[in-house]
Design a protein around this motif. Structure first.
Motif, PDB file in Angstrom:
ATOM      1  N   TRP A 103       9.997  -5.359  -3.833  1.00  0.00           N
ATOM      2  CA  TRP A 103       9.451  -4.109  -4.362  1.00  0.00           C
ATOM      3  C   TRP A 103       7.991  -4.296  -4.760  1.00  0.00           C
ATOM      4  O   TRP A 103       7.129  -3.474  -4.406  1.00  0.00           O
ATOM      5  CB  TRP A 103      10.267  -3.640  -5.564  1.00  0.00           C
ATOM      6  CG  TRP A 103       9.599  -2.507  -6.293  1.00  0.00           C
ATOM      7  CD1 TRP A 103       9.570  -1.191  -5.923  1.00  0.00           C
ATOM      8  CD2 TRP A 103       8.819  -2.608  -7.494  1.00  0.00           C
ATOM      9  NE1 TRP A 103       8.829  -0.457  -6.826  1.00  0.00           N
ATOM     10  CE2 TRP A 103       8.352  -1.299  -7.804  1.00  0.00           C
ATOM     11  CE3 TRP A 103       8.485  -3.655  -8.339  1.00  0.00           C
ATOM     12  CZ2 TRP A 103       7.567  -1.031  -8.914  1.00  0.00           C
ATOM     13  CZ3 TRP A 103       7.689  -3.389  -9.446  1.00  0.00           C
ATOM     14  CH2 TRP A 103       7.250  -2.089  -9.725  1.00  0.00           C
TER      15      TRP A 103
ATOM     16  N   SER B 107       5.776  -4.575  -1.780  1.00  0.00           N
ATOM     17  CA  SER B 107       5.587  -3.306  -1.066  1.00  0.00           C
ATOM     18  C   SER B 107       4.547  -2.405  -1.714  1.00  0.00           C
ATOM     19  O   SER B 107       4.123  -1.414  -1.099  1.00  0.00           O
ATOM     20  CB  SER B 107       6.923  -2.548  -0.969  1.00  0.00           C
ATOM     21  OG  SER B 107       7.289  -1.996  -2.227  1.00  0.00           O
TER      22      SER B 107
ATOM     23  N   THR C 237       0.980  -8.825  -3.620  1.00  0.00           N
ATOM     24  CA  THR C 237       1.229  -9.089  -2.204  1.00  0.00           C
ATOM     25  C   THR C 237       1.506 -10.570  -1.937  1.00  0.00           C
ATOM     26  O   THR C 237       2.135 -10.911  -0.934  1.00  0.00           O
ATOM     27  CB  THR C 237       0.026  -8.641  -1.354  1.00  0.00           C
ATOM     28  OG1 THR C 237      -1.185  -9.134  -1.941  1.00  0.00           O
ATOM     29  CG2 THR C 237      -0.047  -7.127  -1.261  1.00  0.00           C
TER      30      THR C 237
ATOM     31  N   VAL D  98      12.230   0.351  -2.117  1.00  0.00           N
ATOM     32  CA  VAL D  98      11.041   0.523  -1.277  1.00  0.00           C
ATOM     33  C   VAL D  98      10.923   1.956  -0.753  1.00  0.00           C
ATOM     34  O   VAL D  98       9.822   2.483  -0.600  1.00  0.00           O
ATOM     35  CB  VAL D  98      11.059  -0.484  -0.108  1.00  0.00           C
ATOM     36  CG1 VAL D  98       9.906  -0.233   0.854  1.00  0.00           C
ATOM     37  CG2 VAL D  98      10.980  -1.914  -0.642  1.00  0.00           C
TER      38      VAL D  98
ATOM     39  N   ASP E  89       9.379   0.093   9.708  1.00  0.00           N
ATOM     40  CA  ASP E  89       8.833  -0.810   8.692  1.00  0.00           C
ATOM     41  C   ASP E  89       9.167  -2.257   9.024  1.00  0.00           C
ATOM     42  O   ASP E  89      10.179  -2.562   9.645  1.00  0.00           O
ATOM     43  CB  ASP E  89       9.422  -0.460   7.320  1.00  0.00           C
ATOM     44  CG  ASP E  89      10.942  -0.524   7.319  1.00  0.00           C
ATOM     45  OD1 ASP E  89      11.521  -1.509   6.825  1.00  0.00           O
ATOM     46  OD2 ASP E  89      11.570   0.436   7.826  1.00  0.00           O
TER      47      ASP E  89
ATOM     48  N   GLY F 172       3.027  -5.511   4.809  1.00  0.00           N
ATOM     49  CA  GLY F 172       2.570  -5.711   3.439  1.00  0.00           C
ATOM     50  C   GLY F 172       1.241  -6.446   3.344  1.00  0.00           C
ATOM     51  O   GLY F 172       0.603  -6.446   2.286  1.00  0.00           O
TER      52      GLY F 172
ATOM     53  N   LEU G  65       2.300   4.692   3.911  1.00  0.00           N
ATOM     54  CA  LEU G  65       3.008   3.953   4.959  1.00  0.00           C
ATOM     55  C   LEU G  65       2.531   4.393   6.335  1.00  0.00           C
ATOM     56  O   LEU G  65       2.323   3.556   7.231  1.00  0.00           O
ATOM     57  CB  LEU G  65       4.516   4.184   4.818  1.00  0.00           C
ATOM     58  CG  LEU G  65       5.402   3.569   5.913  1.00  0.00           C
ATOM     59  CD1 LEU G  65       5.225   2.058   5.971  1.00  0.00           C
ATOM     60  CD2 LEU G  65       6.873   3.930   5.672  1.00  0.00           C
TER      61      LEU G  65
END
Length: 542
Positions: free
Chosen positions: A28, A31, A38, A76, A153, A158, A451
């Motif tokens: 989480w 993301s 990250t 997410v 995804d 990320g 996204l």
């Protein structure tokens, strides 16, 4: 994961639950796409992988994988039930139920990887210690390629805002970065195990291997980044006027004002914003977003529609500037989501020249229903299902600059942009520029627009082409060949931008030449490895 009356069984259950919680929390945070979180992507899977190594049955491995699918999806994609509720009107609890029930299908890589890891470990034991982790990595990447994913995804996305690390995507796309993340997680887990059982020297070797993978990725990224910058010319490839009017929820506006008044509002707003851009700078082209003109253009349904079509054509002729905008197209009783390219006529007083691109990748149900599923019962139950037809596939459109120079554009509409091989096929038709029209308004206020922008960034890196992305409500952006965002208009904002598209000739990338190649290769290698391990284990028992 097996429940046992013994204290050891209870401890395993508690340990597995803690591992799932730790991995879910780390994923989480990863993301969020914000430093320093990250960095958790390099270690996030370690607790879960260690827990999978402790299970005793295939069922236990599947449960661990299935639960992670659900928890990963819940944290997410927590924004999606609200967006689906807003779009369809379905109760939020039903949207959440659908999301969680479909999680093991749309995040199939977790349960299949856990099962493959368990079976590999059972087949080879400690004799071939490298096989379970290698098989796990290959299965994870291969299954992500094979299994359906509505948002395409993958963990490698990320790293999108790491300037050097993301350059590695020109080798194998975002899945290539996922492969690197998984390998580092495996090396770190192996280091922990080695430190506990076999000493610090072997653990240090595993840590060195992990550092080597990261260093190689950073080094490659630095080289490619330097090449892109060195190849960028001072003169822009194209000067684009981008309009993001942030007029959303057309259906609600139609109910309040009437269909004609809504179209009138949309057009007048875009004319005014476009005129402001034309006063700001000389433009090669104006770009409006997907479905900004929510009716067929060129095939009017009424006299009023014909007048509006003529008005748009007249605007192009009067301003002497090409216009690209989203509309509908009709042929043979079928309706398409389309991008219209209108250019001033070369003949004085002539009607604008028109070219059309039809969206090929339609979002399931909301835009298109497969014939095998389509029925009156389905449409009565889900009245928001779409009726568009898919376009013919990848194609380019020729665009004429004000100085007469011709450019070949790779047009994309919304969902088209999340398919790497589709975009690569367009660019292989000698495209100079990616041009994306999108309407992300039903995601507005969530992480959905971010996204979608991430996908756009990776398409530019993979193809080494700049990209103009224009949306209804955000995020509109100019993206260069390195994936850098040169200018943007944020989510839920009204604005315009003069986008001076950089011109750069960079050597072709592997991702452009081969498309989304890593997934099938990884899956094939995984099948060969696991098949060989199974046969070897059977031979040993015999």
């Amino acid at each position: 994961m097996e429940v046992s009356p013994s204290g050891a069984g209870s401890a395993r259950v508690v340990g597995a639950a803690c591992a799932l919680a730790a991995t879910t929390a780390a994923l989480w945070a990863f993301s969020l796409l914000q430093a320093p979180w990250t960095s958790l992507g390099w270690v996030a899977l370690v607790p879960w992988l260690a827990s999978v190594d402790q299970v005793r049955t295939s069922r236990g491995a599947l449960v661990l994988g299935g639960v992670l699918s659900a928890t990963f999806t819940a944290v997410v994609f927590s924004w999606f039930p609200r967006a689906l509720h807003s779009y369809s009107g379905a109760p939020v609890w039903l949207c959440w139920t659908m999301l969680l029930l479909t999680a093991p299908v749309f995040q199939l890589q977790f349960p299949v990887t856990a099962l493959a890891r368990h079976l590999a470990r059972r087949a080879v034991g400690t004799k071939v210690a490298w096989l379970p982790p290698v098989a796990s990595v290959l299965v994870f990447v291969g299954v992500e390629w094979l299994a359906p994913k509505p948002f395409a995804d993958t963990l490698g996305q990320g790293l999108v805002y790491s300037e050097r690390l993301r350059q590695g995507a020109d080798l194998a796309g975002a899945p290539g970065l996922t492969l690197a993340l998984l390998l580092v997680n495996e090396c770190l887990l192996a280091a922990v195990v080695a430190f506990r059982t076999r000493g610090s020297v072997l653990a240090l070797r595993r840590l060195v291997a992990a550092a080597g993978i990261v260093s190689a990725l950073v080094g490659y990224g630095a080289v490619r980044l330097h090449e892109v910058r060195a190849a960028t010319r001072a003169e822009p490839l194209l000067v684009v006027g981008a309009v993001q009017a942030n007029i959303t929820n057309y259906e609600k506006l139609k109910a309040e004002r009437g269909a004609y008044e809504v179209v009138r509002l949309v057009l007048d707003t875009h004319y005014a914003l476009s005129d402001g851009l034309l006063r700001e700078a000389p433009l090669d082209v104006l770009v409006w977003p997907e479905t900004v003109y929510p009716t067929p253009f060129g095939v009017p349904k009424s006299e009023a529609g014909a007048e509006l079509d003529a008005e748009i054509s007249g605007y192009v002729s009067a301003r002497a500037v090409p216009l690209i905008f989203g509309s509908y197209d009709v042929e043979g009783g079928r309706e398409f989501n389309a991008a219209m390219f209108l250019s001033p006529s070369a003949r004085e007083g002539g009607a604008p020249e028109r070219a059309v691109y039809r969206k090929s990748k339609l979002f399931p149900l909301t835009e298109w229903v497969p014939e095998a599923l389509d029925s009156e019962h389905l449409r009565a139950w889900l009245p928001w299902t779409g009726r568009w037809s898919p376009g013919p596939g990848p194609r380019t459109v020729v665009l004429r600059r004000g100085d007469g120079r011709l450019l070949r554009v790779a047009p994309l509409i919304c969902y088209d942009s999340i398919f790497p091989s589709y975009v690569a096929e367009e660019v292989r038709q000698d495209a100079d520029l990616l041009l994306t029209l999108s309407n992300d308004s039903w995601f507005s206020g969530t992480r959905g627009p971010g996204l979608h922008l991430t996908h756009a960034i990776f398409r530019s890196i993979e193809t080494r082409r700049p990209q103009v992305r224009v949306t209804n409500s955000g995020v509109s952006a100019l993206i260069d060949a390195s994936g850098g965002i040169l200018t943007d208009i944020g989510d839920d904002q009204r604005g315009t931008r003069v986008m001076r598209v950089p011109s750069a000739t960079v050597r072709p990338s592997l991702a452009l030449q081969w498309g989304n190649w890593l997934g099938p290769v990884a899956l094939l290698l995984a099948v060969l490895l696991l098949g060989g391990a199974a046969l070897g284990g059977r031979g040993t028992r015999l």
